[in-house]
Structure formats: structure tokens, C-alpha cells
Design a protein around this motif. Structure first.
Motif, short mmCIF file in Angstrom:
data_model
loop_
_atom_site.label_atom_id
_atom_site.label_comp_id
_atom_site.label_asym_id
_atom_site.label_seq_id
_atom_site.Cartn_x
_atom_site.Cartn_y
_atom_site.Cartn_z
N LEU A 188 -9.88 11.49 -2.14
CA LEU A 188 -10.52 10.19 -2.35
C LEU A 188 -10.50 9.33 -1.08
N LEU A 189 -10.01 9.91 0.03
CA LEU A 189 -9.86 9.16 1.27
C LEU A 189 -10.63 9.83 2.41
N PRO A 190 -11.93 10.02 2.26
CA PRO A 190 -12.71 10.72 3.29
C PRO A 190 -12.68 9.98 4.62
N GLY A 191 -12.44 10.73 5.68
CA GLY A 191 -12.45 10.14 7.01
C GLY A 191 -11.16 9.51 7.44
N LEU A 192 -10.20 9.35 6.53
CA LEU A 192 -8.91 8.77 6.90
C LEU A 192 -8.13 9.77 7.75
N LEU A 193 -7.48 9.29 8.79
CA LEU A 193 -6.74 10.14 9.71
C LEU A 193 -5.24 9.92 9.55
N ALA A 194 -4.47 10.90 9.99
CA ALA A 194 -3.02 10.87 9.78
C ALA A 194 -2.35 9.64 10.40
N HIS A 195 -2.90 9.12 11.50
CA HIS A 195 -2.26 7.97 12.15
C HIS A 195 -2.69 6.64 11.53
N ASN A 196 -3.59 6.68 10.54
CA ASN A 196 -4.05 5.46 9.90
C ASN A 196 -3.01 4.92 8.91
N HIS A 197 -3.36 3.79 8.31
CA HIS A 197 -2.43 3.10 7.42
C HIS A 197 -3.23 2.53 6.25
N VAL A 198 -2.68 2.62 5.05
CA VAL A 198 -3.35 2.04 3.88
C VAL A 198 -2.37 1.21 3.07
N GLN A 199 -2.92 0.39 2.21
CA GLN A 199 -2.13 -0.43 1.31
C GLN A 199 -2.65 -0.24 -0.10
N ALA A 200 -1.74 0.01 -1.03
CA ALA A 200 -2.10 0.13 -2.45
C ALA A 200 -1.64 -1.14 -3.15
N VAL A 201 -2.60 -1.87 -3.72
CA VAL A 201 -2.30 -3.15 -4.36
C VAL A 201 -2.32 -2.98 -5.87
N ALA A 202 -1.25 -3.44 -6.52
CA ALA A 202 -1.13 -3.33 -7.97
C ALA A 202 -1.60 -4.62 -8.65
N LEU A 203 -1.80 -4.54 -9.94
CA LEU A 203 -2.29 -5.69 -10.70
C LEU A 203 -1.34 -6.89 -10.65
N ASP A 204 -0.02 -6.61 -10.45
CA ASP A 204 0.97 -7.70 -10.45
C ASP A 204 1.25 -8.24 -9.05
N GLY A 205 0.52 -7.77 -8.03
CA GLY A 205 0.74 -8.25 -6.68
C GLY A 205 1.62 -7.38 -5.82
N PHE A 206 2.20 -6.33 -6.40
CA PHE A 206 2.97 -5.35 -5.63
C PHE A 206 2.02 -4.72 -4.61
N ALA A 207 2.43 -4.70 -3.34
CA ALA A 207 1.55 -4.19 -2.28
C ALA A 207 2.30 -3.13 -1.48
N ALA A 208 2.07 -1.87 -1.81
CA ALA A 208 2.77 -0.77 -1.15
C ALA A 208 2.10 -0.44 0.18
N GLU A 209 2.87 -0.51 1.26
CA GLU A 209 2.39 -0.16 2.59
C GLU A 209 2.63 1.34 2.79
N LEU A 210 1.57 2.09 3.08
CA LEU A 210 1.67 3.54 3.10
C LEU A 210 1.07 4.12 4.37
N ALA A 211 1.88 4.86 5.11
CA ALA A 211 1.35 5.62 6.23
C ALA A 211 0.43 6.69 5.68
N ALA A 212 -0.68 6.95 6.36
CA ALA A 212 -1.67 7.89 5.83
C ALA A 212 -1.19 9.33 5.87
N ALA A 213 -0.39 9.69 6.87
CA ALA A 213 -0.01 11.10 7.05
C ALA A 213 0.54 11.76 5.79
N PRO A 214 1.52 11.16 5.09
CA PRO A 214 2.02 11.81 3.86
C PRO A 214 0.97 11.91 2.76
N LEU A 215 0.04 10.96 2.73
CA LEU A 215 -0.99 10.97 1.69
C LEU A 215 -1.99 12.11 1.88
N LEU A 216 -2.14 12.55 3.12
CA LEU A 216 -3.15 13.55 3.44
C LEU A 216 -2.60 14.97 3.49
#
Length: 269
Positions: free
Chosen positions: A68-96
Motif C-alpha cells: 500500500l506504499l508504492p514508491g516509498l523508500l527505506a530511508h523515508n519516514h511515515v506517521q500513522a495517525v489514530a482516531l484518538d490522536g495517537f501518532a506513531a512515528e515509523l521509519a519506512a525500512a521495517p515497514l517495507l
């Protein structure tokens, strides 16, 4: 009148708790509906042993997050935001990655909803980031955000929030900088520091006071290990950080970062 009846039937037929997930990358923006994700070509049934949120083995219909993350590279960074405001900071490398720990987006089927997280609580749905073989890559509980509404590509935490940075004169491998890395991994999803951060769940950890200023060092460590053991109330949200998740040496580094930042107070706003 006939058209109105058809419209009402369509509304009634559509699951009330179906949801949408928006994924914002630098070069694309996609909104996925529950039904589309459930029938995604890469969707599989996965079993999660010792699920972080449910504390037991769970089975989900899930899509490899990398799909679901086309074009994202290992050195990139993403944030997953939850309905309650929880904002998980995630390095892209483990996700890929395709070996070791693997990230999956679990999708709640409105026809077969997941159980509540606790009595009177909602489920982990509609979307939940889960991991197979998390121990292989040291995945922490804060990297299992649930009730996700948005995943977005951002600059790194250090680039976005300079008010979080330790003294720039410190060496890259200085223990304080190691503590900063642990803070990003374990604390930033819920807390801000110096007014910096996107989380809206817990209090700021430096303004007006750092917890290192009102907790003795040993009590602060005990609080992080098991918040309910020192401050017990039913609405508490902070999870316990067992030694298996945050070893004693890492806990020492984390507290060292907080002590250091108590000398570097600056309101980001």
C-alpha cells in the motif's frame, strides 16, 4: 418515491462501521475503503501470536503494508495517525522489509467485527498495524498503532521538530542521542516535548516541567515500567513498558535523554 426507497435500501445494506483509510505519500494520495482492502489481491489471513493490543493470539484479514506504499523508500519516514490522536512515528525500512518482522494492515470486516479491546472500549479497528515475527526486528508496542485513520509520509522527526534535539555538540553515538532515538520509538506517539510533536494523547514531557524534575530517578523508572503501580486510575492510557520491550539499559538511556532535555527547555510554539 421509488428512487428514495432504492437509496434507503442501499444505505441500510452498507455496513454502518465500514471505514476509509487515507494514505498520503509524496507523489500520491489514495483513499482505501474497507471493502476494497478486504478484497485486495495481496490480502491474506494472518495469525498474530501474542497480539500487543489483545494480549492473545488473533487472526486477521490483512494486506502487507508494503503493498500500500508504492514508491516509498527505506530511508523515508511515515506517521500513522489514530482516531484518538495517537501518532506513531515509523521509519519506512521495517515497514517495507520482506524478511524478519513483516508489517501488515489488518482490516476489520464490518460483517465480522473484532472484539472490544476491553469492557466498554471499541475494537482495534477499523485498521490496525500488526506484525508477524516482531521479535526478529525489535518491534516495540508503540509500532502497533490501532484505529488508524491516516498514514502519511513526512520528514524525519529531527527535521520536523528541532526542539526535540539534544545538544548538537554531542557525538552521534553519545548516550543522550541514543536516548533520543528511544524517545522517538517509545514515547513520541503519545507525548510532545518542548511543545514539539504531533501527538494529542499524553502531556508534554518537558513543559512546564520534565518528569525528571518531580520524580526521583528510581520512581520515574518504576513509573515507566508500570504506570498503574504509582498512579492508579481507570482512565489511564499509558501502557507498561516491560523489560522485554524496554531493557534496563535502554530505560537508563531514555531517562538520560529526558534529564538532558530538562536543561534545554524551549517552547516550539
Amino acid at each position: 418515491m421509488k428512487h428514495l426507497i432504492v437509496l434507503l435500501l442501499l444505505i441500510l445494506a452498507y455496513p454502518a462501521n465500514a471505514a476509509s483509510l487515507t494514505i498520503e505519500l509524496d507523489h500520491s494520495r489514495t483513499t482505501w475503503q474497507t471493502a476494497d482492502l478486504l478484497k485486495h489481491p495481496a490480502a491474506q489471513t494472518v495469525q498474530i501470536v501474542d497480539d500487543v493490543s489483545y494480549k492473545r493470539t488473533m487472526t486477521y484479514r490483512a494486506v502487507p503494508l508494503a503493498a500500500l506504499l508504492p514508491g516509498l523508500l527505506a530511508h523515508n519516514h511515515v506517521q500513522a495517525v489514530a482516531l484518538d490522536g495517537f501518532a506513531a512515528e515509523l521509519a519506512a525500512a521495517p515497514l517495507l522489509q520482506q524478511s524478519g518482522a513483516q508489517a501488515w494492515l489488518a482490516v476489520e470486516d464490518p460483517v465480522h467485527p473484532w472484539p472490544p479491546l476491553a469492557t466498554g472500549k471499541p475494537s482495534a479497528g477499523p485498521f490496525y498495524l500488526v506484525w508477524t515475527r516482531p521479535q526478529a526486528s525489535g518491534i516495540s508496542p508503540e509500532q502497533w498503532p490501532f484505529q488508524i485513520s491516516t498514514i502519511k509520509q513526512l520528514k524525519t522527526v529531527a527535521e520536523r521538530f528541532p526542539a526535540l534535539l539534544p545538544d548538537p555538540a554531542l557525538a552521534v553515538n553519545d548516550p543522550i542521542n541514543q536516548g533520543f532515538a528511544l524517545f522517538q520509538k517509545n514515547c513520541l506517539a503519545c507525548h510532545r516535548l518542548n511543545g514539539a510533536g504531533d501527538a494529542q494523547v499524553g502531556p508534554d514531557l518537558n513543559l512546564p516541567y520534565s518528569p525528571t524534575e518531580y520524580f526521583g530517578s528510581d520512581f520515574l523508572k518504576r513509573y515507566i515500567r508500570d504506570p498503574q503501580s504509582l498512579r492508579h486510575w481507570p482512565q489511564a492510557k499509558m501502557p507498561a513498558f516491560a523489560a522485554s520491550v524496554l531493557p534496563d539499559a535502554d530505560l537508563e538511556l531514555l531517562v538520560g535523554y529526558l534529564k538532558h532535555m530538562a536543561t534545554r527547555k524551549t517552547d516550539a510554539h
